[in-house]
Scaffold this motif. Structure first.
Motif, PDB file in Angstrom:
ATOM      1  N   GLN A  94     -14.407 -34.432  11.867  1.00 44.13           N
ATOM      2  CA  GLN A  94     -13.119 -34.408  12.552  1.00 44.13           C
ATOM      3  C   GLN A  94     -12.106 -35.291  11.834  1.00 44.13           C
ATOM      4  N   ARG A  95     -12.514 -36.486  11.471  1.00 39.29           N
ATOM      5  CA  ARG A  95     -11.608 -37.403  10.764  1.00 39.29           C
ATOM      6  C   ARG A  95     -11.338 -36.921   9.345  1.00 39.29           C
ATOM      7  N   ALA A  96     -12.381 -36.419   8.676  1.00 35.70           N
ATOM      8  CA  ALA A  96     -12.196 -35.912   7.311  1.00 35.70           C
ATOM      9  C   ALA A  96     -11.176 -34.775   7.290  1.00 35.70           C
ATOM     10  N   LEU A  97     -11.215 -33.894   8.286  1.00 33.29           N
ATOM     11  CA  LEU A  97     -10.236 -32.809   8.371  1.00 33.29           C
ATOM     12  C   LEU A  97      -8.832 -33.331   8.612  1.00 33.29           C
ATOM     13  N   ARG A  98      -8.699 -34.323   9.496  1.00 33.54           N
ATOM     14  CA  ARG A  98      -7.374 -34.903   9.756  1.00 33.54           C
ATOM     15  C   ARG A  98      -6.800 -35.522   8.496  1.00 33.54           C
ATOM     16  N   GLU A  99      -7.645 -36.153   7.690  1.00 31.93           N
ATOM     17  CA  GLU A  99      -7.191 -36.875   6.501  1.00 31.93           C
ATOM     18  C   GLU A  99      -7.119 -35.998   5.249  1.00 31.93           C
ATOM     19  N   ALA A 100      -7.654 -34.783   5.296  1.00 29.39           N
ATOM     20  CA  ALA A 100      -7.776 -33.944   4.102  1.00 29.39           C
ATOM     21  C   ALA A 100      -6.447 -33.551   3.490  1.00 29.39           C
ATOM     22  N   ASP A 101      -5.425 -33.436   4.284  1.00 32.96           N
ATOM     23  CA  ASP A 101      -4.130 -32.990   3.765  1.00 32.96           C
ATOM     24  C   ASP A 101      -3.066 -34.057   3.953  1.00 32.96           C
ATOM     25  N   GLY A 102      -3.454 -35.295   3.797  1.00 30.21           N
ATOM     26  CA  GLY A 102      -2.505 -36.391   3.894  1.00 30.21           C
ATOM     27  C   GLY A 102      -2.309 -36.940   5.292  1.00 30.21           C
ATOM     28  N   SER A 104      -1.892 -35.124   8.244  1.00 33.05           N
ATOM     29  CA  SER A 104      -1.212 -34.298   9.255  1.00 33.05           C
ATOM     30  C   SER A 104      -2.195 -33.499  10.098  1.00 33.05           C
ATOM     31  N   GLY A 105      -3.403 -33.297   9.589  1.00 29.64           N
ATOM     32  CA  GLY A 105      -4.397 -32.536  10.330  1.00 29.64           C
ATOM     33  C   GLY A 105      -4.136 -31.045  10.351  1.00 29.64           C
ATOM     34  N   ALA A 106      -3.277 -30.551   9.485  1.00 30.40           N
ATOM     35  CA  ALA A 106      -2.863 -29.151   9.527  1.00 30.40           C
ATOM     36  C   ALA A 106      -3.625 -28.246   8.560  1.00 30.40           C
ATOM     37  N   LEU A 107      -4.619 -28.755   7.873  1.00 28.18           N
ATOM     38  CA  LEU A 107      -5.326 -27.961   6.864  1.00 28.18           C
ATOM     39  C   LEU A 107      -5.903 -26.673   7.450  1.00 28.18           C
ATOM     40  N   ILE A 108      -6.670 -26.763   8.497  1.00 24.90           N
ATOM     41  CA  ILE A 108      -7.301 -25.582   9.078  1.00 24.90           C
ATOM     42  C   ILE A 108      -6.268 -24.711   9.799  1.00 24.90           C
ATOM     43  N   VAL A 109      -5.311 -25.338  10.464  1.00 28.38           N
ATOM     44  CA  VAL A 109      -4.253 -24.575  11.136  1.00 28.38           C
ATOM     45  C   VAL A 109      -3.506 -23.710  10.120  1.00 28.38           C
ATOM     46  N   HIS A 110      -3.126 -24.295   9.007  1.00 31.03           N
ATOM     47  CA  HIS A 110      -2.439 -23.554   7.941  1.00 31.03           C
ATOM     48  C   HIS A 110      -3.337 -22.441   7.412  1.00 31.03           C
TER      49      HIS A 110
END
Length: 127
Positions: A94-102, A104-110
């Motif tokens: 969960q934290r890795a996903l939030r931090e993956a794109d700087g 914003s947590g939008a990596l999977i949403v995008h």
């Protein structure tokens, strides 16, 4: 019990094989003077693989690491690792996903909404 990472590895390897086949066909078409603009668009879609890999320790649990490295080197995979016990403060997916794109947590949403991507989840049944 969960299925683990093996089915996702198979899926990603199949997508890579199909991408490479398209690249080979595109190269052949280019030598014959054919336009491959639609193939290029499909190649971009095939490269849009994100693997979120969570486990306890990288040294013990990072299954198929060499396969992931090869896909990353081919620019066919973005890896988001989370090894919970390799550092002082536990890092979960969960934290890795939030931090993956700087942050914003939008990596999977995008990936889902703008790229029409899919999400596949594998793991233990008690997770």
């Amino acid at each position: 019990a969960g299925t683990g990472i093996a089915p996702l590895r198979s899926l990603l390897m199949e997508r890579e094989a199909r991408r490479l086949a398209k690249v080979g066909n595109a190269s052949f078409a280019n030598t014959n003077g054919h336009n491959d603009s639609c193939i290029s668009n499909n190649q971009q879609d095939e490269k849009d693989n994100i693997l979120v890999f969570g486990s306890r320790k990288k040294s013990m649990d990072f299954y198929y690491e060499s396969n992931w490295d090869e896909l990353i080197n081919n620019q066919s995979l973005r890896l988001v690792p989370a090894f919970s016990q390799d550092q002082k403060h536990k890092l979960y997916v969960q934290r890795a996903l939030r931090e993956a794109d700087g942050g914003s947590g939008a990596l999977i949403v995008h990936h889902i909404l703008e790229r029409n991507g899919a999400v596949y989840i594998a793991g233990g049944s008690k997770m």
